[in-house]
Design an enzyme around this catalytic site. Sequence first.
Site, PDB file in Angstrom:
ATOM      1  CE  LYS A   1     -13.079  15.556   4.376  1.00 37.46           C
ATOM      2  NZ  LYS A   1     -14.006  15.499   5.484  1.00 37.46           N
TER       3      LYS A   1
ATOM      4  NE  ARG B   1      -8.178   8.447  -8.788  1.00 34.15           N
ATOM      5  CZ  ARG B   1      -8.412   9.421  -7.931  1.00 34.15           C
ATOM      6  NH1 ARG B   1      -8.573   9.138  -6.643  1.00 34.15           N
ATOM      7  NH2 ARG B   1      -8.466  10.665  -8.328  1.00 34.15           N
TER       8      ARG B   1
ATOM      9  CG  ASP C   1      -1.788   1.158   1.374  1.00 32.36           C
ATOM     10  OD1 ASP C   1      -2.323   1.595   0.331  1.00 32.36           O
ATOM     11  OD2 ASP C   1      -1.953   1.673   2.490  1.00 32.36           O
TER      12      ASP C   1
END
Length: 1096
Positions: free
Chosen positions: A536, A765, A395
């Site tokens: 947001k 993504r 990650d």
Amino acid sequence: ALCSLCAGEEKRVGTRTVFVGNHPVSETEAYIAQRFCDNRIVSSKYTLWNFLPKNLFEQFRRIANFYFLIIFLVQVTVDTPTSPVTSGLPLFFVITVTAIKQGYEDWLRHRADNEVNKSTVYIIENAKRVRKESEKIKVGDVVEVQADETFPCDLILLSSCTGDGTCYVTTASLDGESNCKTHYAVRDTIALCTAESIDTLRAAIECEQPQPDLYNCVHFSFRSLGPENLLLKGATLKNTKKIYGVAVYTGMETKMALNYQGKSQKRSAVEKSINAFLIVYLFILLTKAAVCTTLKYVWQSTPYNDEPWYNQKTQKERETLKVLKMFTDFLSFMVLFNFIIPVSMYVTVEMQKFLGSFFISWDKDFYDEEINEGALVNTSDLNEELGQVDYIFTDKTGTLTENSMEFIECCIDGHKYKGASHFSVTVQQNREELFLRALCLCHTVEIKTNDAVDGPTESAELTYMSSSPDEIALVKGAKKYGFTFVGIRNGHMRVENQRKEIEEYELLHTLNFDSVRRRMSVIVKTQAGDILLFCKGADSAVFPRVQNHEIELTKAHVERNAMDGYRTLCVAFKEIAPDDYERINRQLIEAKMALQDREEKMEKVFDDIETNMNLIGATAVEDKLQDQAAETIEALHAAGLKVWVLTGDKMETAKSTCYACRLFQTSTELLELTTKTIEESERKEDRLHELLIEYRKKLLHDFPKSTRTLFFFSRAWTEHQEYGLIIDGSTLSLILNSSQDSSSNNYKSIFLQICMKCTAVLCCRMAPLQKAQIVRMVKNLKGSPITLSIGDGANDVSMILESHVGIGIKGKEGRQAARNSDYAVPKFKHLKKLLLAHGHLYYVRIAHLVQYFFYKNLCFILPQFLYQFFCGFSQQPLYDAAYLTMYNICFTSLPILAYSLLEQHINIDTLTSDPRLYMKISGNAMLQLGPFLYWTFLAAFEGTVFFFGTYFLFQTSSLEENAKVYGNWTFGTIVFTVLVFTVTLKLALDTRFWTWINHFVIWGSLAFYVFFSFFWGGIIWPFLKQQRMYFVFAQMLSSVSTWLAIVLLIFISLFPEILLIVLKNVRRRSARVRTKFILKADDDCDSHSVPYNRGL
């Protein structure tokens, strides 16, 4: 009292009705108490009554144990040459040791269960506090919990000592998050703050049947309740003096118990090799038994050999069918040679893994002072797998980076702001203030102050807490520009503006963030009565939901910030008309009230609400690279490992981080398979296919052809032009989900060919599920490469569980990753030593252990096999039963266990400083066919030397001065003595790292063998006079020729090994001298070139 939602209503499927305080809602209706499980927690596996049968059943499912059980039963039922004790005792030892270990572990679980079940709780009964044990709580009981106590079951919060009905909870034991979360009482019961008032409550709760989902909702009266009203068992009450809650789920039906599940069993490559070796040795055993059985009947075809005068057959033996006799003879030979299968190896391997795992936990280099913790080993079964890793999937946020966010700059309507002095006070001011209010309101940040129990005050020093570091950075950024979030009071969010005025906004709804929507929103009501929605989220999630003409200016700033490596979020708002809000409010309540498909309904409503918004601006937050992350990745590359970064971030941000941590070099040519590169064409699949073919041609042209597989070829990438691949989630979906009826069905194979030839791969993504898909795809490659995943958040759990080895970072996004991993470390930099040092050593140790076990058992049994050629295949044992039994248990077990725990054939500092050494053991190198054949032929050579060396010694008619001839048991004892000393000294020759423990167990084992032989021969213990080994060992050692023969045979057996060691040392020294000479020559060249360079 409240009227019940459920009264007179047909009960829904899959729900339960809970009566608060176990009081019926209506006195006129009959009340039938429902039966629910009690509050006992059971995490143990066994009980006192089922331990023996259950444990034995599980142990005999293991093929080696079952095999030895069959051999033992054959010895008991068939007339075999050896006593049942010879196989029964080692089996009993293995089963007993394993049972004690598993029984002790289960006893610890029982003890932990009792601590929870017997803990004291207080129940409200008849308006009084009644003290009870936790296991006696029933569904419907009203429970009182005080500060710093753990919730004994799943509760609905009815009231708290705070006036607004809130309480603060930590869920560290559930999801690892140590920050406080705010939970809210049911509005209608906030005022019931005493035992007397709470006992007057008459209400019912309708909720789902027990589910493992931690975040489902229940229904109470006419109010929908969500996770903010549910207090989960295992969570702890903080900063709140006292609360009252009603038990809705108890015992094994609590969400914590339902979420507890053992991870799927992962098997290492070494275990698979052991099974393959076992099959080979089982085949050798069957072959030996078949050969001996056949030759026995060939030998007995001569009448004199079949029935000599001194050994006449009985009538029963003559009448026995020949086929049956042949079968029983075959079984007898199987029993005689069965020690070639090392049953004790399994126990030794288990002990080595279990004890070896402590060295990782004890390693001081893994200790992190910031969190005051070191490494954690959740499973010891994969220690050696750390030395066999081929692919690392990591990650980005919180793993390669610190996950410590700092607000850098923002952009409002296309204008950049960096630093407080840049804010204007003119026309733009309204938009700026709107943007800052959005940052102060659109979040789930909580306030912790010095007087947190009484609520936050403006004068106190504010400490922000949130499960997301991004949110804290944004709130602090707004504070830097003069807008300060000062907390929530009575459902109103309070903001201090630039003029030091307190603004209050009623919080109507929070549309929580999730990884699919990638955004969050709040609906608030101003003091003037206006209703606003602030949102947001990621640019990809916000841009499609705002006005098109507003995007361009902000988009340029977002892309530039991403190129600089900053994390970006876009901020939008819209005004909601009162009529629209009524509709929205109704839809939200209906979705929240749904017991079936609640998540899908909520998501649909959220999508409908978050449309036609107005873009205000964007933020840029910096996430610093972790200490030594770049050096770690360089070392892993040098070790031949391929590193893939799988992240949910924007491509530009992730690419910048990859350059910073040296995953991509400046010379690396990047190949992109992203939405941007394939949306140039009308048909995306055609464009994707073109790009895949183009990239494959480029890579195949640059890389020379090789007969090796793609998997092994990938290690040679350092010699050629480096390529990096970047792919995003949507393009990956096209590749993985390509239609089978089109030409795109080979996308996946082309994509994999490209990946194999790239030095590094960046997948951006990515959804959590896609991360797991990538890992699974690489796992299934030709050659079955070993994969390792490392991450710090809940979104990394899927790939951690999917990979062969899962590493969790003890980060700031909770401990879900660490809890679900096989190993947990505080920082990414610790991966270097974990793999290059610990992994390397663990693999070498256990590979040597496995090969050594098979080697010493073949040395043990081969003389027994050769002996049959000299005793008419009569199944006469060569060794005494005591030696057969003790060989693997006592005489040779401890030295190899000590070796497999302590050996360092290469210094740890050398292993970490020279990562290339890792490549020498890759691909399970020490357990391949070559090393296996070497050990097997070495054992065959030594076994032959043992037998025939002693045989030639016995050609002398007399070995003693008194002309007494040695017998069968002396012959076997000499062979066995040479055997024990040879295999033990072989291990001593292999040992490079000597400790006092090695000395103690090696020389102690040999001394114990001598001591036992004297003991068993009746010298030390005179009561053993009657058995066949009486005085055999002592008499044997009285002969000088026997001493000479033993020493000579040991030397001959070990000579090839000694010669090999000498040759290796000579070769190593010559290589060292050659290296020094080259370095000296380079230095001389450099020194001669200095004046010339200066002259230039």
